[in-house]
Write an enzyme that holds these catalytic residues in place. Sequence first.
Site, PDB file in Angstrom:
ATOM      1  N   TYR A  52       0.869  -1.179   0.000  1.00 48.70           N
ATOM      2  CA  TYR A  52       0.000   0.000   0.000  1.00 48.70           C
ATOM      3  C   TYR A  52       0.906   1.229   0.000  1.00 48.70           C
ATOM      4  CZ  TYR A  52      -4.627   1.990   0.192  1.00 48.70           C
ATOM      5  OH  TYR A  52      -5.790   2.619  -0.144  1.00 48.70           O
TER       6      TYR A  52
ATOM      7  N   GLY B  70       6.254   8.062   1.147  1.00 47.19           N
ATOM      8  CA  GLY B  70       7.270   7.700   2.145  1.00 47.19           C
ATOM      9  C   GLY B  70       8.086   6.505   1.670  1.00 47.19           C
ATOM     10  N   HIS B  71       7.382   5.483   1.203  1.00 45.60           N
ATOM     11  CA  HIS B  71       8.078   4.301   0.654  1.00 45.60           C
ATOM     12  C   HIS B  71       8.928   4.693  -0.553  1.00 45.60           C
ATOM     13  CE1 HIS B  71       4.340   2.318   2.418  1.00 45.60           C
ATOM     14  NE2 HIS B  71       5.300   1.658   3.017  1.00 45.60           N
TER      15      HIS B  71
ATOM     16  N   GLY C 234      12.591   3.831   7.362  1.00 40.29           N
ATOM     17  CA  GLY C 234      12.159   5.208   7.572  1.00 40.29           C
ATOM     18  C   GLY C 234      12.303   5.627   9.031  1.00 40.29           C
TER      19      GLY C 234
ATOM     20  N   LYS D 297      10.319   7.486  10.345  1.00 36.75           N
ATOM     21  CA  LYS D 297       8.925   7.426  10.800  1.00 36.75           C
ATOM     22  C   LYS D 297       8.735   6.331  11.858  1.00 36.75           C
ATOM     23  CE  LYS D 297       4.284   7.151  10.375  1.00 36.75           C
ATOM     24  NZ  LYS D 297       4.072   5.759  10.688  1.00 36.75           N
ATOM     25  N   ASP D 298       9.342   5.161  11.628  1.00 36.22           N
ATOM     26  CA  ASP D 298       9.294   4.055  12.592  1.00 36.22           C
ATOM     27  C   ASP D 298      10.661   3.976  13.272  1.00 36.22           C
ATOM     28  OD1 ASP D 298       6.586   2.679  11.862  1.00 36.22           O
ATOM     29  OD2 ASP D 298       7.562   3.100   9.963  1.00 36.22           O
TER      30      ASP D 298
ATOM     31  N   SER E  71       1.444   7.463   6.044  1.00 33.71           N
ATOM     32  CA  SER E  71       1.355   6.104   6.586  1.00 33.71           C
ATOM     33  C   SER E  71       0.236   5.385   5.847  1.00 33.71           C
ATOM     34  CB  SER E  71       1.014   6.166   8.081  1.00 33.71           C
ATOM     35  OG  SER E  71       0.589   4.896   8.538  1.00 33.71           O
ATOM     36  N   SER E  72       0.438   4.096   5.605  1.00 37.27           N
ATOM     37  CA  SER E  72      -0.633   3.307   4.984  1.00 37.27           C
ATOM     38  C   SER E  72      -1.884   3.366   5.850  1.00 37.27           C
ATOM     39  CB  SER E  72      -0.184   1.860   4.801  1.00 37.27           C
ATOM     40  OG  SER E  72       1.054   1.822   4.117  1.00 37.27           O
ATOM     41  N   ARG E  73      -1.699   3.487   7.172  1.00 38.09           N
ATOM     42  CA  ARG E  73      -2.839   3.487   8.098  1.00 38.09           C
ATOM     43  C   ARG E  73      -3.644   4.790   8.034  1.00 38.09           C
ATOM     44  NH1 ARG E  73       0.667   0.020  11.365  1.00 38.09           N
ATOM     45  NH2 ARG E  73      -0.431  -1.962  11.610  1.00 38.09           N
TER      46      ARG E  73
HETATM   47  P1  AMP Z   1       5.562  -0.154   6.114  1.00 42.69           P
HETATM   48  O1  AMP Z   1       5.109  -0.556   4.762  1.00 42.69           O
HETATM   49  O2  AMP Z   1       4.614   0.728   6.852  1.00 42.69           O
HETATM   50  O3  AMP Z   1       6.059  -1.325   6.939  1.00 42.69           O
HETATM   51  O4  AMP Z   1       6.846   0.761   5.886  1.00 42.69           O
HETATM   52  C1  AMP Z   1       7.943   0.313   5.136  1.00 42.69           C
HETATM   53  C2  AMP Z   1       9.098   1.258   5.343  1.00 42.69           C
HETATM   54  O5  AMP Z   1       8.710   2.573   4.924  1.00 42.69           O
HETATM   55  C3  AMP Z   1       9.530   1.370   6.816  1.00 42.69           C
HETATM   56  O6  AMP Z   1      10.940   1.421   6.894  1.00 42.69           O
HETATM   57  C4  AMP Z   1       8.905   2.665   7.231  1.00 42.69           C
HETATM   58  O7  AMP Z   1       9.590   3.301   8.299  1.00 42.69           O
HETATM   59  C5  AMP Z   1       9.006   3.481   5.971  1.00 42.69           C
HETATM   60  N1  AMP Z   1       8.033   4.573   5.985  1.00 42.69           N
HETATM   61  C6  AMP Z   1       6.714   4.492   6.246  1.00 42.69           C
HETATM   62  N2  AMP Z   1       6.148   5.715   6.237  1.00 42.69           N
HETATM   63  C7  AMP Z   1       7.148   6.596   5.983  1.00 42.69           C
HETATM   64  C8  AMP Z   1       7.200   8.026   5.862  1.00 42.69           C
HETATM   65  N3  AMP Z   1       6.120   8.791   6.006  1.00 42.69           N
HETATM   66  N4  AMP Z   1       8.403   8.577   5.587  1.00 42.69           N
HETATM   67  C9  AMP Z   1       9.514   7.815   5.443  1.00 42.69           C
HETATM   68  N5  AMP Z   1       9.525   6.466   5.542  1.00 42.69           N
HETATM   69  C10 AMP Z   1       8.353   5.871   5.815  1.00 42.69           C
END
Ligand code: AMP
Length: 279
Positions: A29, A33-34, A144, A146-147, A182-184
């Site tokens: 999703y 950010g990704h 990121g 972000k986490d 965020s995907s959320r």
């Molecule tokens: P996720 O798909 O939510 O597990 O995120 C995958 C990667 O994308 C993780 O390393 C997250 O920290 C990063 N990520 C998610 N949202 C952001 C954002 N807004 N800015 C930068 N990196 C992000």
Amino acid sequence: MIIVSTLPELRRARARIIGSLGLVPTMGYLHRGHLSLLQAAREQNEHVAVSIFVNPTQFGADEDLEDYPRDIERDLAALEAEGVDLVWTPDNAEVYPRGYQTCVTVEQLTRGLEGARRPRHMRGVTTVVTKLLIAFTPERAYFGQKDAQQAYVVRRLVADLGLPVEVVVCPTIREPDGLALSSRNAYLNTEQRRAATVLFRALSAARAAFAKGQRDGDELRALMEDIVAAEPLAAPEYISVADLETLQELQQLPEQALASMAVRIGAAALIDNMVLGKA
Ligand code: AMP
């Protein structure tokens, strides 16, 4: 772009890649950010790989695993447009074979923040990331800010296990009003979306107070708590000012610290953070 789903297929595709590889692990999703992680990976490596896997072991029993947003067709089109070389989209049985019972645990760093809020979450993350790093053997892996806790924990596990990969942590990408992508965020309705800026507002206030010389951890936490409390749709799960290395709560702040929070807004548990005192 090569898309594979089984581990043997991934290994064969990986073996054909000559030159440096950057890996971006995701749960799909995809948003900007990704994509920012992909762009960093492309700048620093000859090839870029992505995993898309909604990892069940990092969700608690009462969490949103079933509802987690998914759109694999759109994701693959975005990755193709970004010039990604290799994508792994395994199913659960591929990552967790029948009888699976091996986990990777990072001890101290996973106890607070997201680790305290979501029992076993961090163990799910560290286990799947270790498996991804072994399967892809990238030169660099991208996470990121972000986490933040997740990124710091991964850096720790790579150092502790001596894995031959560089962990690169990329800045948080935000909407114009400050909400971290965020995907959320897809769970938020219009009212909730407006309320969701409270995380950025509270963190920005802490950053401004720090810049003016505030070094008292309790004062900074109280400042953020008051801002979150003033938003009726927001329910805080934790509000933290912690040491950047240990992630332990701080009373008196040194040069730098991590301000972070988890806030529930409707069905969405949103997290965000800022480093205080960053140059
Ligand atoms: P996720 O798909 O939510 O597990 O995120 C995958 C990667 O994308 C993780 O390393 C997250 O920290 C990063 N990520 C998610 N949202 C952001 C954002 N807004 N800015 C930068 N990196 C992000």
